[in-house]
Design a protein around this motif. Structure first.
Motif: not given
Lengths: 401, 637
Positions: B20, B22, B24-26, B28
């Motif tokens: 991913p 990012e 830090n995304q859910i 991820g």
């Protein structure tokens, strides 16, 4: 070529079926209902690995993609199997209908039959059959006016055994060397051309056709609890009546030997060259995923046969048919073959034989694909179960080393 | 269908799980347990990466930082709980919480068996191998305590050593089939000379129709050598002949040293990457017995003048005289790997190549003419050696057209590795050498020549000179401290536009060639910098399709990733981090120099006064410093 259909009878695969029946039924059902029916049936892949078909389909159905593929694995290459040949020649309706049902269920519009190179002679009859289906609106655009499109094309293999492994098969379809891919990702997510793809054995797709029409519960009435339905066995070797048999799972080796008129049997190789070899005292074992799993190849050897020569034949096969990419399979099989030759020459030591068997275990866990993981099976089982034959080659002199 | 679905024919590139953007995304990140230690990694991280980030060592062989994943050697296998078989950690993306064990008895035994299997088919003895001491297989055998050949050992070589190429030697008896070379050739460089052929145990790496390497379309970039874990691939080593020339009192042996070897040779002596040893090397070479040590940067400066003048002449014809037949963009010709790549794959574009020779060959021609005359030595007695970061330079100096001095212009090309070996052989520890300057009459060169070693360097050097030639302003007025930052860095393809708003006087050096600069006023010079032939292919295809790059005036191409500092003759191992450090070393040395522009190099000014009297691109320089190319296509090796 013209095929004279000898009417076979059997409980599941060879039971009554009318062409197009399962397509009509499936298209009137919701996709989830078909998946539910598949799960109820507990159908497991008939190619040999025994992966639950419903799980494979659910994963592919859940994958989001604008394009998906259904591949029929007709690269029947395991030594001693010839059941798919019978199905493709005599029961194409079961195979093709199964593919359409699979396509409908996972949301694919394209099906590909990956046909073993040696089955080139079938192309005409298969193409004719597909053309016939298109005429009857069982294939092509807007099948049976339901708005569902699906078509099937045939692609030829080129004679590599490893291309029966699903990811190698996909590589081959993409025009690359037939070499297994790393898994994960699995084909249900990233398969042919990077699209979600299911690869099913010919026989699995035939079972699907029956399950859709007659229901998962009906299918479960055959076989055992964990191995539902029946299995086609390709029986060859020292017996009176070799051929393709449909038997329920759970049939014991003894029952099977009786049925095909085998006598003075010394060993039975179950699952082809990559399978395991059973000796006399194991003939009460049952053919099933929980006991002796198999893709259907049964080779019978009577007491006149030399197990070491048989083993040598198998190992020569794997040395040649390994795709050659991973170390354990490429070199390991060669070392096992050399070991067999040393047995023949009477030069092997028991400690080296032990090393080779351990190597076999390493190959089983460390090889990249099913080929290398299963190729040492026969070496391990034959050298363990037929120690007396190793002695016969004069290795007794080396005993204790 | 998106473009990424297509792979080069026979590509080894497998489908991988994308991480991913990012983490830090859910969803991820995913938590994993490695050897009972709980950690959290971005989704799609491979087990190998996760282990490395947590100081867990996993042995690898077919894995290479620069290459796509193969997962074929199986040495990096680990146990994943719940899976029947061991998993190759390099090829296993973590997408769910899993439990991993990296050194169970099953894992150790499997790895040991795999090493034993490799050794059973690996011919030869370590002490007679070019990679002795720097061999990944040897290291593994040591790491895993191999004390006998469990599964036997090859007694007879199975393959003949292929020495047909001037640059690359293939000794397939040492090959362990990791396919790094195949992935380098097909996927990293997109040349596609090497491929696995045959099946089963007979599988081996070979060329088209099993032809010798010297007879196929190999561009000699040597990137495969840099990535071979064993001694199966190495460069043609002329050091023995160079030694005997040094030992021969009747021979005058000179050596020119290119910028990249100095920035990397320290690695051969155990230093961290990124230490330049320019002047230490000068001393060492003298102690070894070379009669004169010259700086290739001098002819790099000369290249800028010759190639720059050529570009100006092309632009003048195209823009002022409106001549449509002029081949633009002009391509650089310093990289012999790139030149051969173009000759094979885009032969219809050879007219776009600058006719200026590479710095190595310019120097070769000058040594046996100008230097010979000046020092009164019979050119016949001169042995001209070049130390280069490159394996293709060996091929280049053997090109039949490279004899403009009347002799073979450069006799031998040595790689950085081979020179390091000679220095060790002479009992010298290079980092401790005192510093000395280069020899006259060429002396020390400018920083512009020096940065030729990094991708973008030729372009930067050319910009520093052309800005001053055309506008009369100082480069420093346009680019801070004369550092042309936009062309630096390791992006595969860089693009730059320089609008010319003001023009000045035509400098004396080229006054006889063009009357004024007015025709350039208002023109925006478009340039691009490309490194790695895979990127070159993209740019060439764009040019053919009439895209952005077809509107360029000048494009720098280098065959190797990172430019010369990542060349096929550089110390092994290589990866982007190492290449970046070498680049830093080169740029730092450039900034430390007083003269940083080719045209300000007093020796350059002098040679046009004293020897190349008819100026850049004049008659004499054309004879000595320029060359022509061959439309090789796929049929002429």
């Amino acid at each position: 070529m013209t095929i004279t259909k000898t009417k076979r009878t059997g409980s599941v695969i060879f039971s009554e079926y009318k062409s197009g029946e399962s397509i009509k039924k499936a298209l009137s059902l919701k996709r989830d209902d078909i998946l539910f029916e598949m799960r109820t049936s507990k159908l497991k892949g008939r190619g040999g690995a025994g992966f639950p078909t419903a799980t494979k389909w659910m994963l592919a159905a859940a994958s989001i993609s604008k394009e998906k593929f259904v591949i029929c694995n007709a690269d029947e290459g395991e030594p001693g199997t010839f059941k798919d040949r019978v199905l493709l020649l005599e029961y194409p309706e079961l195979v093709m209908d199964g593919m359409v049902v699979a396509g409908y269920t996972i949301g694919a519009e394209k099906g590909i039959i990956y046909l073993r190179g040696e089955y080139e002679y079938m192309i005409q009859s298969l193409e004719d059959y597909l053309e016939n289906m298109r005429r009857e609106n069982l294939l092509g655009n807007n099948i049976l006016q339901t708005g569902f499109n699906f078509d099937v094309s045939i692609r030829m293999g080129s004679g590599a055994y490893v291309c029966g492994e699903e990811t190698a098969l996909i590589e081959s379809l993409e025009g690359q060397r037939g070499e297994a891919r790393n898994k994960p990702p699995y084909p249900v997510n990233t398969g042919f051309l990077g699209r979600p793809t299911i690869v099913n054995n010919v026989e699995t797709l035939c079972a699907v056709s029956h399950i859709v029409v007659k229901g998962g519960e009906w299918f479960k009435t055959y076989g055992t609890d964990k191995s539902t339905g029946s299995k086609l066995f390709s029986i060859s070797g020292d017996c009176k009546y070799p051929g393709v048999y449909e038997l329920p799972w759970g049939t014991s080796i003894n029952e099977l030997l009786d049925k095909v008129g085998a006598s003075h049997t010394k060993a039975v190789q179950v699952g082809g060259a990559s399978g395991i070899c059973l000796s006399k005292n194991e003939f009460d074992r049952k053919l099933s995923f929980e006991d002796v799993p198999t893709g259907g190849s049964i080779m019978i050897f009577n007491e006149t046969r030399d197990m070491i020569k048989i083993l040598k034949n198998y190992m020569e096969f794997f040395v040649e048919e390994s795709c050659g990419q991973c170390t354990p399979c490429r070199i390991g099989n060669k070392k096992l073959l050399e070991g067999v030759k040393m047995i023949e020459e009477g030069t092997i030591t028991y400690s080296y034989l032990k090393s080779l068997r351990e190597l076999g275990h390493t190959m089983q866990v460390a090889s990249k694909c099913g080929l290398g993981q299963s190729s040492p099976n026969s070496f391990i089982s034959i050298t363990e179960k037929f120690k007396d034959e190793i002695f016969r080659y004069g290795n007794g002199g080396n005993n204790g080393k | 269908m998106e473009n990424k679905d297509f792979r080069a024919p026979l590509s080894q590139k497998a489908h991988t799980v994308e991480k991913p953007a990012e983490p830090n995304q859910i969803g991820g990140t995913v938590s994993v347990e490695i050897n009972e230690k709980k950690i959290s990694v971005p989704l799609g991280t491979t087990i190998l990466e996760a282990c490395r980030q947590n100081q867990i060592h996993i042995p690898t062989l077919c894995y290479h930082d620069d290459l796509c994943i193969a997962g074929v050697c199986r040495i990096c296998v680990v146990e994943v709980e719940g899976m029947r078989t061991l998993q190759a950690s390099c090829a296993f993306p973590i997408t769910a919480p899993i439990k991993i064990k990296t050194s169970t008895s099953l894992v150790r035994k499997a790895r040991r068996d795999i090493i034993d299997l490799m050794l059973s088919e690996h011919y030869g003895e370590c002490y007679s191998c070019v990679k002795n001491g720097n061999c990944e297989l040897q290291n593994l055998a040591k790491e895993y305590g191999v004390d006998s050949y469990k599964f036997g050992h090859v007694k007879e070589p199975l393959f003949e050593i292929d020495e047909s190429s001037y640059s690359v030697v293939r000794d397939m008896t040492k090959c362990i089939m990791c396919k790094r070379c195949v992935r380098t050739c097909i996927d990293l460089q997109e040349v596609g000379v090497l491929e696995a052929v045959g099946r089963g145990h007979e599988t081996h790496i070979s060329t088209f129709m099993d032809k010798p390497l010297g007879e196929v379309i190999c561009i000699n970039c040597g990137q495969c050598i840099n990535r071979c874990p064993t001694g199966a691939l190495h460069a043609q080593d002329p050091s023995d002949v160079v030694w005997s020339a040094i030992d021969d009192p009747n021979k005058h042996v000179v050596i020119q040293t290119a910028p990249s070897p100095r920035a990397a040779i320290g690695e051969e002596f155990g230093l961290e990457a990124g230490h330049s040893l320019t002047q230490e090397l000068n001393t060492a070479l003298k102690r070894i017995g070379f009669d004169a040590v010259f700086d290739t940067n001098f002819t790099a400066d000369l290249t800028i003048i010759e190639e720059g003048t050529e570009l100006i002449l092309r632009l003048y014809k195209a823009l002022a005289e409106n001549d449509k037949s002029v081949a633009l963009p002009q391509f650089t010709s310093c990289s012999p790997g790139w030149v051969k790549y173009l000759e094979h794959f885009f032969p219809e574009y050879i007219n776009n190549l600058s006719s200026a020779k590479s710095p190595q060959q310019m120097f070769g021609a000058l040594i046996k003419t100008f230097y010979a005359e000046k020092s009164g030595i019979n050119p016949e007695d001169i042995v001209s050696v070049a130390v280069m970061p490159c394996s293709a330079k060996k091929f280049e100096c053997n090109r039949p057209e490279m004899q403009d001095s009347g002799y073979k212009d450069v006799d031998f090309g040595l790689t950085t590795r081979e020179l390091a070996k000679m220095i060790r052989e002479a009992g010298i520890y290079l980092p401790e050498m005192p510093k000395t300057h280069f020899d006259s009459p060429f002396g020390d060169a400018s920083g512009a020549g020096l940065i030729f070693g990094a991708t973008g360097g030729v372009m930067e050097a050319a910009i520093r000179t052309i800005i001053e030639f055309v506008t009369g302003d100082k480069t420093e007025d346009v680019f801070e401290n004369a550092n042309v930052i936009p062309v630096r860095g390791f992006d595969g393809i860089k693009y730059l536009e320089i609008p010319i708003t003001e023009v000045g006087e035509v400098p004396d050096l080229i006054k006889h060639l063009i009357p004024d600069w007015n025709w350039l006023k208002g023109v925006t010079i478009k340039a691009a910098v490309v490194h790695g032939t895979a990127n070159a292919k993209k740019v060439m295809e764009d040019i053919i399709a009439g895209g952005k790059f077809s509107g360029c005036h000048f494009i720098e191409f280098m065959a190797c990733p990172g430019g010369c500092l990542g060349g096929g003759g550089q110390p092994i191992p290589t990866n982007e981090e190492i290449r970046k450090k070498r680049a830093q070393a080169i740029y730092a040395e450039d900034e430390s120099l007083e003269i940083r522009k080719s045209h300000e190099n007093p020796n350059i000014v002098r040679i046009y006064k004293e020897y190349l009297k008819d100026g850049p691109c004049g008659h004499k320089s054309h004879k000595l410093l320029h060359t022509q190319y061959i439309k090789r296509g796929k049929y002429i090796a």
